[in-house]
Design a protein around this motif. Structure first.
Motif, mmCIF file in Angstrom:
data_model
loop_
_atom_site.group_PDB
_atom_site.id
_atom_site.type_symbol
_atom_site.label_atom_id
_atom_site.label_comp_id
_atom_site.label_asym_id
_atom_site.label_seq_id
_atom_site.Cartn_x
_atom_site.Cartn_y
_atom_site.Cartn_z
ATOM 1 N N THR A 84 0.785 -1.287 -0.058
ATOM 2 C CA THR A 84 0.078 -0.079 0.036
ATOM 3 C C THR A 84 0.797 1.255 -0.011
ATOM 4 O O THR A 84 2.035 1.302 0.376
ATOM 5 N N LYS A 85 0.474 2.419 -0.453
ATOM 6 C CA LYS A 85 1.150 3.583 -0.404
ATOM 7 C C LYS A 85 1.232 4.085 1.022
ATOM 8 O O LYS A 85 0.289 3.780 1.758
ATOM 9 N N PRO A 86 2.132 4.874 1.187
ATOM 10 C CA PRO A 86 2.420 5.492 2.622
ATOM 11 C C PRO A 86 1.126 6.155 3.141
ATOM 12 O O PRO A 86 0.340 6.821 2.443
ATOM 13 N N LEU A 87 0.948 5.965 4.453
ATOM 14 C CA LEU A 87 -0.150 6.786 5.000
ATOM 15 C C LEU A 87 0.376 7.687 6.112
ATOM 16 O O LEU A 87 1.235 7.095 6.975
ATOM 17 N N ARG A 88 0.001 8.837 6.214
ATOM 18 C CA ARG A 88 0.374 9.701 7.228
ATOM 19 C C ARG A 88 -0.621 9.932 8.465
ATOM 20 O O ARG A 88 -1.627 10.111 8.171
ATOM 21 N N ILE A 89 -0.113 9.578 9.603
ATOM 22 C CA ILE A 89 -0.828 9.672 10.770
ATOM 23 C C ILE A 89 -0.470 10.563 11.593
ATOM 24 O O ILE A 89 0.767 10.991 11.730
ATOM 25 N N LEU A 90 -1.329 11.161 12.660
ATOM 26 C CA LEU A 90 -0.867 11.864 13.624
ATOM 27 C C LEU A 90 -1.417 11.234 15.065
ATOM 28 O O LEU A 90 -2.585 10.849 15.234
ATOM 29 N N HIS A 91 -0.528 11.174 15.721
ATOM 30 C CA HIS A 91 -0.576 10.363 17.160
ATOM 31 C C HIS A 91 -0.883 11.610 18.313
ATOM 32 O O HIS A 91 0.177 12.409 18.432
ATOM 33 N N THR A 92 -2.060 11.608 18.840
ATOM 34 C CA THR A 92 -2.047 12.456 19.856
ATOM 35 C C THR A 92 -2.615 11.930 21.225
ATOM 36 O O THR A 92 -3.252 10.910 20.955
ATOM 37 N N LYS A 116 -12.116 5.082 0.386
ATOM 38 C CA LYS A 116 -13.552 5.350 0.043
ATOM 39 C C LYS A 116 -13.782 4.225 -0.810
ATOM 40 O O LYS A 116 -15.028 3.857 -1.123
ATOM 41 N N ASP A 117 -12.826 3.758 -1.704
ATOM 42 C CA ASP A 117 -12.968 2.528 -2.731
ATOM 43 C C ASP A 117 -12.734 1.288 -2.092
ATOM 44 O O ASP A 117 -12.781 0.201 -2.975
ATOM 45 N N GLY A 118 -12.551 1.270 -0.713
ATOM 46 C CA GLY A 118 -12.274 -0.005 -0.031
ATOM 47 C C GLY A 118 -10.963 -0.733 0.050
ATOM 48 O O GLY A 118 -10.881 -1.806 0.853
ATOM 49 N N SER A 119 -10.201 0.118 -0.406
ATOM 50 C CA SER A 119 -8.755 -0.445 -0.282
ATOM 51 C C SER A 119 -8.201 -0.359 1.160
ATOM 52 O O SER A 119 -8.450 0.837 1.708
ATOM 53 N N PRO A 120 -7.752 -1.447 1.680
ATOM 54 C CA PRO A 120 -7.015 -1.342 3.124
ATOM 55 C C PRO A 120 -5.849 -0.251 3.151
ATOM 56 O O PRO A 120 -5.011 -0.475 2.528
ATOM 57 N N ARG A 121 -6.006 0.537 4.063
ATOM 58 C CA ARG A 121 -4.840 1.457 4.505
ATOM 59 C C ARG A 121 -4.422 1.644 5.711
ATOM 60 O O ARG A 121 -3.069 1.601 5.737
ATOM 61 N N LEU A 122 -4.827 0.868 6.774
ATOM 62 C CA LEU A 122 -4.199 0.785 8.048
ATOM 63 C C LEU A 122 -5.022 -0.150 9.029
ATOM 64 O O LEU A 122 -6.163 -0.274 9.088
ATOM 65 N N ASP A 175 -5.119 -8.813 0.233
ATOM 66 C CA ASP A 175 -3.989 -8.812 -0.779
ATOM 67 C C ASP A 175 -3.028 -8.059 -0.557
ATOM 68 O O ASP A 175 -1.648 -7.926 -0.784
ATOM 69 N N GLU A 176 -3.324 -6.426 -0.208
ATOM 70 C CA GLU A 176 -2.435 -5.431 0.089
ATOM 71 C C GLU A 176 -2.301 -5.433 1.546
ATOM 72 O O GLU A 176 -3.092 -5.663 2.196
ATOM 73 N N LYS A 177 -1.065 -5.407 1.953
ATOM 74 C CA LYS A 177 -0.473 -5.368 3.355
ATOM 75 C C LYS A 177 -0.390 -4.056 3.954
ATOM 76 O O LYS A 177 0.636 -3.396 3.964
ATOM 77 N N PRO A 178 -1.561 -3.326 4.412
ATOM 78 C CA PRO A 178 -1.301 -2.147 5.201
ATOM 79 C C PRO A 178 -0.549 -2.409 6.323
ATOM 80 O O PRO A 178 -0.259 -3.404 7.219
#
Length: 243
Positions: free
Chosen positions: A2-10, A128-134, A186-189
């Motif tokens: 999967t493409k990189p995902l930017r998170i904010l941890h607070t 929104k298209d159903g692809s797993p991100r995290l 299939d995609e490994k988030p």
């Protein structure tokens, strides 16, 4: 991949907390406005809030208004698609969880209490298209009564040891569930854990308002409670950045 995902941890907003009897709602409002601006400016796709949303189990209507107004802003964000919130030791699990079904429809996930199996704490966040991100293992503050049964004649040392073991077992349980959820895709988030506790090596500062989570030395849990499946562990409770 999967493409990189930017998170904010607070964590540890403690909304509603007074300072020498003075209400600080305008300060909390300014903080939340700033946070929303950072999320938009930095392209944050997932916000992780690791406990102690409120300063009290009975937050004022004004404190709750600030919280829900912020969540509404996130629900309408063109950038941030997901919010995950866990309860801390200051929070009321029931109060946080009450609007959970409505918030889930807005991709805002709230976990107030531990589940026996751990299944309810493992979330797969999707585009929104159903692809797993995290994949998120959202573990709220581990209350003793949620983890184990007390035995007659237990010494304080026995209680410490058994509770530490139970916390570790729970994190490994949700870790296995998260690993299975990742393996089924299939995609490994990436896999992230949330928690509200003190890990070994974490430091507090005198007067920062951190209250003891456990009796005795159990306040600092060994980092071995977090299995290797977690790519990042987002903790709350301590009121300063920790490595």
């Amino acid at each position: 991949m999967t493409k990189p995902l930017r998170i904010l941890h607070t964590s540890d907003w403690h909304l509603g907390r007074a300072l020498y009897g003075r209400r600080r709602h305008h300060e909390f409002a300014a903080f939340l406005d700033w946070l929303a601006e950072v999320i938009e400016a930095r392209g944050v796709e997932a916000l992780l809030l690791a406990g102690d949303v409120f300063d009290s189990v009975s937050p004022s209507p004004r404190a709750q208004e600030l919280y829900y107004r912020f969540l509404g802003r996130m629900a309408n964000s063109a950038v941030c698609g997901h919010v995950v919130v866990i309860a801390g030791n200051h929070d009321s699990p029931a109060l946080l969880s009450a609007p959970g079904a409505i918030l889930k429809a807005l991709d805002i996930h709230v976990v107030g209490t531990l589940s026996e199996s751990g299944q309810e704490e493992v979330l797969t966040l999707r585009d929104k298209d159903g692809s797993p991100r995290l994949i998120v293992a959202a573990v709220p503050y581990p209350r003793d009564r949620d983890l184990r049964d007390a035995a007659a004649g237990e010494s304080p040392e026995d209680k410490e040891r058994k509770l530490a073991e139970a916390v570790g077992e729970h994190y490994h349980r949700v870790g296995r569930l998260a690993e299975a959820a990742q393996a089924a895709l299939d995609e490994k988030p990436p896999v992230v854990a949330l928690g509200h506790l003190l890990a070994a090596g974490g430091q507090s500062v005198e007067g920062d308002g951190v209250r003891s989570l456990y009796i005795g030395s159990l306040g600092r849990m060994p980092v071995t409670i977090f299995p290797d499946v977690f790519d990042y562990v987002a903790l709350g409770h301590l009121h300063q950045p920790q490595a």
